[in-house]
Scaffold this motif. Sequence first.
Motif, mmCIF file in Angstrom:
data_model
loop_
_atom_site.group_PDB
_atom_site.id
_atom_site.type_symbol
_atom_site.label_atom_id
_atom_site.label_comp_id
_atom_site.label_asym_id
_atom_site.label_seq_id
_atom_site.Cartn_x
_atom_site.Cartn_y
_atom_site.Cartn_z
ATOM 1 N N ARG A 1 0.812 -1.198 0.000
ATOM 2 C CA ARG A 1 0.000 0.000 0.000
ATOM 3 C C ARG A 1 0.857 1.265 0.000
ATOM 4 N NH1 ARG A 1 -5.281 1.171 1.158
ATOM 5 N NH2 ARG A 1 -5.545 3.353 1.706
ATOM 6 N N SER A 2 1.910 1.259 0.826
ATOM 7 C CA SER A 2 2.692 2.495 0.862
ATOM 8 C C SER A 2 3.538 2.646 -0.407
ATOM 9 C CB SER A 2 3.545 2.586 2.131
ATOM 10 O OG SER A 2 4.155 1.366 2.384
ATOM 11 N N LEU A 3 3.931 1.524 -1.014
ATOM 12 C CA LEU A 3 4.632 1.643 -2.302
ATOM 13 C C LEU A 3 3.712 2.222 -3.371
ATOM 14 C CD1 LEU A 3 6.722 -1.650 -2.583
ATOM 15 C CD2 LEU A 3 7.566 0.697 -2.450
ATOM 16 N N MET A 4 2.423 1.872 -3.284
ATOM 17 C CA MET A 4 1.482 2.396 -4.270
ATOM 18 C C MET A 4 1.115 3.842 -3.975
ATOM 19 S SD MET A 4 -1.053 -0.824 -4.739
ATOM 20 C CE MET A 4 -0.679 -2.192 -5.846
ATOM 21 N N LEU A 5 1.057 4.183 -2.688
ATOM 22 C CA LEU A 5 0.690 5.553 -2.325
ATOM 23 C C LEU A 5 1.823 6.528 -2.610
ATOM 24 C CD1 LEU A 5 -1.266 5.099 1.023
ATOM 25 C CD2 LEU A 5 -2.127 6.074 -1.120
ATOM 26 N N SER A 6 3.059 6.065 -2.401
ATOM 27 C CA SER A 6 4.202 6.952 -2.627
ATOM 28 C C SER A 6 4.334 7.244 -4.115
ATOM 29 C CB SER A 6 5.472 6.272 -2.129
ATOM 30 O OG SER A 6 6.593 6.932 -2.679
ATOM 31 N N ARG A 7 4.719 8.467 -4.434
ATOM 32 C CA ARG A 7 4.891 8.810 -5.844
ATOM 33 C C ARG A 7 6.269 8.432 -6.356
ATOM 34 N NH1 ARG A 7 0.983 11.945 -7.922
ATOM 35 N NH2 ARG A 7 -0.629 12.411 -6.407
ATOM 36 N N TRP A 8 7.183 8.104 -5.430
ATOM 37 C CA TRP A 8 8.568 7.906 -5.855
ATOM 38 C C TRP A 8 8.794 6.684 -6.746
ATOM 39 C CZ3 TRP A 8 11.842 11.618 -6.175
ATOM 40 C CH2 TRP A 8 11.662 12.741 -5.347
ATOM 41 N N PRO A 9 8.282 5.485 -6.371
ATOM 42 C CA PRO A 9 8.571 4.332 -7.234
ATOM 43 C C PRO A 9 8.136 4.589 -8.684
ATOM 44 C CG PRO A 9 7.503 3.607 -5.210
ATOM 45 C CD PRO A 9 7.471 5.107 -5.211
ATOM 46 N N GLN A 10 6.933 5.141 -8.831
ATOM 47 C CA GLN A 10 6.428 5.436 -10.169
ATOM 48 C C GLN A 10 7.287 6.474 -10.874
ATOM 49 O OE1 GLN A 10 2.357 6.091 -9.152
ATOM 50 N NE2 GLN A 10 1.682 5.798 -11.247
ATOM 51 N N PHE A 11 7.659 7.514 -10.101
ATOM 52 C CA PHE A 11 8.443 8.585 -10.700
ATOM 53 C C PHE A 11 9.805 8.072 -11.158
ATOM 54 C CE2 PHE A 11 11.501 12.100 -10.354
ATOM 55 C CZ PHE A 11 10.941 12.971 -11.272
ATOM 56 N N ILE A 12 10.422 7.225 -10.334
ATOM 57 C CA ILE A 12 11.747 6.717 -10.693
ATOM 58 C C ILE A 12 11.667 5.816 -11.927
ATOM 59 C CG2 ILE A 12 13.617 5.204 -9.893
ATOM 60 C CD1 ILE A 12 13.061 6.358 -7.058
ATOM 61 N N LEU A 13 10.695 4.898 -11.937
ATOM 62 C CA LEU A 13 10.563 4.009 -13.098
ATOM 63 C C LEU A 13 10.232 4.786 -14.369
ATOM 64 C CD1 LEU A 13 8.690 0.989 -11.465
ATOM 65 C CD2 LEU A 13 11.054 1.058 -12.284
ATOM 66 N N THR A 14 9.331 5.777 -14.227
ATOM 67 C CA THR A 14 8.990 6.590 -15.398
ATOM 68 C C THR A 14 10.223 7.329 -15.909
ATOM 69 O OG1 THR A 14 6.818 6.926 -14.429
ATOM 70 C CG2 THR A 14 7.379 8.324 -16.293
ATOM 71 N N SER A 15 11.007 7.881 -14.979
ATOM 72 C CA SER A 15 12.186 8.637 -15.404
ATOM 73 C C SER A 15 13.199 7.728 -16.086
ATOM 74 C CB SER A 15 12.857 9.315 -14.217
ATOM 75 O OG SER A 15 11.908 10.052 -13.504
ATOM 76 N N LEU A 16 13.369 6.519 -15.549
ATOM 77 C CA LEU A 16 14.286 5.580 -16.200
ATOM 78 C C LEU A 16 13.800 5.255 -17.608
ATOM 79 C CD1 LEU A 16 15.159 2.985 -13.407
ATOM 80 C CD2 LEU A 16 16.690 4.610 -14.547
ATOM 81 N N ALA A 17 12.504 4.972 -17.714
ATOM 82 C CA ALA A 17 11.942 4.647 -19.024
ATOM 83 C C ALA A 17 12.097 5.833 -19.978
ATOM 84 C CB ALA A 17 10.479 4.242 -18.888
ATOM 85 N N LEU A 18 11.888 7.053 -19.428
ATOM 86 C CA LEU A 18 12.011 8.246 -20.269
ATOM 87 C C LEU A 18 13.449 8.416 -20.751
ATOM 88 C CD1 LEU A 18 10.522 10.681 -21.448
ATOM 89 C CD2 LEU A 18 11.060 11.946 -19.373
#
Lengths: 460, 158
Positions: A18-35
Motif C-alpha cells: 500500500r505504501s509503495l502504491m501511495l508513494s509517488r517515488w517508485p512510479q516517478f523513478i521508473l517513469t524517469s528511467l523509461a524516459l
Amino acid sequence: MQQLKLMRIELTRYSIIRSLMLSRWPQFILTSLALTGFLLAILTGWFGTPVGSRNFSIIFVWIAWWAILMLIAVPFFGRGWCSICPIPAPGEWLQRGALLQPNGKGGLSLGKRWPNKFRNIWLQNGAFLLVALFSIIVLTQPRFTAVVLTAFLSIAVATSLIFERRAFCRYLCPVGGFIGLYSQLAPIELRVKDAAICASHKTKDCYNGNLRGYGCPWQVFPGGLTKNTHCGLCMECLRTCTEDNILVQTRPFAQDLILPGGRRLDEAYKAFIMLGSALVYMSVLLGPWGSLKSAAYQIGSAPWFAYVAAFLVFVLAVVPGLFSVAVLIGRRLAGLRYNARRSVINFAYALIPLGLAAWIAFSLSFVFANLTYLAPALSDPFGWGWDLIGAAGVGWSPLFTETVPLMQIAILTIGLFGSISIVRRIAAEGVSKTAALYQSIPISLFCVGATILILTLLIA
Amino acid sequence: MYSTQIPVKIVRSWPWIAIIASILVIAFTPLPLKASQPVARTVRVEARSFEFSPSVIHVEQGQQVTIELIATDVVHGIYVDGYGHEIIANPGQTATLTFIADKSGSFRLRCSVTCGALHPFMIGKLNVGVNLLFYRAIGLSVLAGLAGFMLFRPRNEQ
Ligand code: SF4
Ligand code: SF4
Ligand SMILES: [Cu+2]
C-alpha cells in the motif's frame, strides 16, 4: 466458486504494498528511467548507425520494451505499463505544473474537454493501423523508429497542453488501445470497495482531485469502474479517496470479458484488428516469402499498395466477416432472433484471449531470436564503435530455438481454451441452455480454425 | 435415489478423464519413425537480400544433408534453428554445410550475417521428415478447446 474467492487477494491490505502504491517515488523513478531510455532511443535513432540490429533504438524499443510489454506487463499487469509509461509523462508534468504531488497552483494546459465525437477508440484503431502499415520499415530502420517515437512524444505533449487529463492515452495512443483491450484479461484490478459509498459521496475527490492527488487522469469515475480497459493503474484515486474506498486485488484471468454490459463496436473491432494483424505479421515477418517482405518494405511502390490493400481488407473485412458468419450460423442453429449486430459485438470479446496468445507467440519468435543483440546495443548504442560495458563484440545467436515452439504451443493452447470458455459464457447470457450450446459451436470452430492457422504459420 | 448418485458422477467425469488421457497420449507418445535413409542429399540454396531460394527445403529424417549456400549480392549466412549449425557465404562464393538431419520437424533457417534492413526477418525453412510437433500441437489445442467448451455448464435452465 470457492476457488474464485481464493484467487482474490487484496493487495492494498498489506501496508508495504500500500505504501509503495501511495508513494509517488517508485512510479516517478521508473517513469524517469523509461524516459531516459526513450530519449536515448530517439537520439540513437536519429544520429546513430542506420543498421537496425546495431542501433540501440531498434533493439531497445522492439526487442527489450516489446518483450517486457507483451510477455510480462500486459498478460499479468494489464495497464501496469501505462502507470510508468514515459510517453505522456512530460506532457502530464507540464499540464500539472508539478512532477510529484499537486502544488495547488495548476499547470500549463488549456484544459479543454475532449470532443464527444471522439470519445471512443476509433482513432486508436486508426493510429494502430497507420503504424502497422509502415511497421516493417519502423521495425528495421532506426530513423523511422525515431520518427515514430518523436511523433508520439510531441503529440502526447501537445494533447496534454490542449486537453484535460490524459486524452492522448485514452483516445489516441495506438499502443494504449490494445493494452486496454487485453488488460481485461489481467489477473489484477483496481476497484472501489463499496459503490454505495461513492454514490453518496458529495465531493468525489477521486474524479475531481484534491491536495493529495489528481483527479482520475483517465477520465474514469472509480465508483463506476467494472472493467480494466480504461483504468491506467496510476493510483491517483488510491491517494485521493477520503473514504478509503479503493482497493487493488488479484483475481482470476479474463474476468472483465464475462461481464454482460459495456461491449462496444469500436472495441470489438480492436479485437478483430489485433487478431488479424498478428496473422499478417506472422506471415510477413516470420514466413519464408521474400516477395511479401519486400512488398511490405518498399513503401510507396505498387507492391506496397497491394500489400496495404490486402492488409486492410483482411483485417477490417475478412476477419470480422468470417467471424460474423460464424456468429450468424450459430444464431440460425440456435433459432435465436436477437439483434445480429449486437451478438457479433458481444462475441468479438471472446477473441481477446486468443488474440493476446497469438501476439505472445509471435513475440516469442522474434524476441528470443534477436535477444543477443541487446548487450552490444547497450555497449555501443549509436553503433559508432564504442564499448561502454565491454559487450560490443558479443555475437548473434538465437536463443531457445528448440523450446520457443513448445512455449508457443502452450500459450496458444491456453488462449484457445480461454476464448472458447468465454464463447460459452457469452452465449449463455439470457438464452436457454440448448440455444447457447448451438450458438457456441460455430464460433468455437472459428477459434479452433484461427489457432490451427497460427500454428501453421509458426511451427509448420 | 441416492444410489444413482455415484454412477452419475462417474458418467459426468468420464469425458474429462478421456480428455486428460488424450492430452497425455498426444503430448508424449513416442512414435518410432521409419528407419533412416542412406541416400545423401545436396541442396543448392541461393541467398539474396532478403530471401533464400528455395525458401523451403524438404529432407527425410536421418538423411545426410549438404547445403551449398551461394550469396548472390552481399554476405549472407544460414543458422539452422534446433540444430545450431551455421555457415557464412561471401558474395559469389559457395559455402557448404553437411550434417545428418536426425531431428524431425520444421526448423527455421535464419540469415546469420547482418545483410541489410530486413536481415532479422530473412527466413527460410528446413522440413525434416514428418512434423510430429505440429500434429501434436493441433491435437492439443483441439482438446484444450473441447475442455473449454465442456467446462462451462450454464446454470439457467429455461
Ligand atoms: S473519493 Fe472515494 S469515496 Fe469518494 S467517490 Fe471517489 S472513490 Fe468514492
Ligand atoms: S481509476 Fe484510479 S488508478 Fe485508474 S486511472 Fe483513474 S485514478 Fe488512476
Ligand atoms: Cu542475409
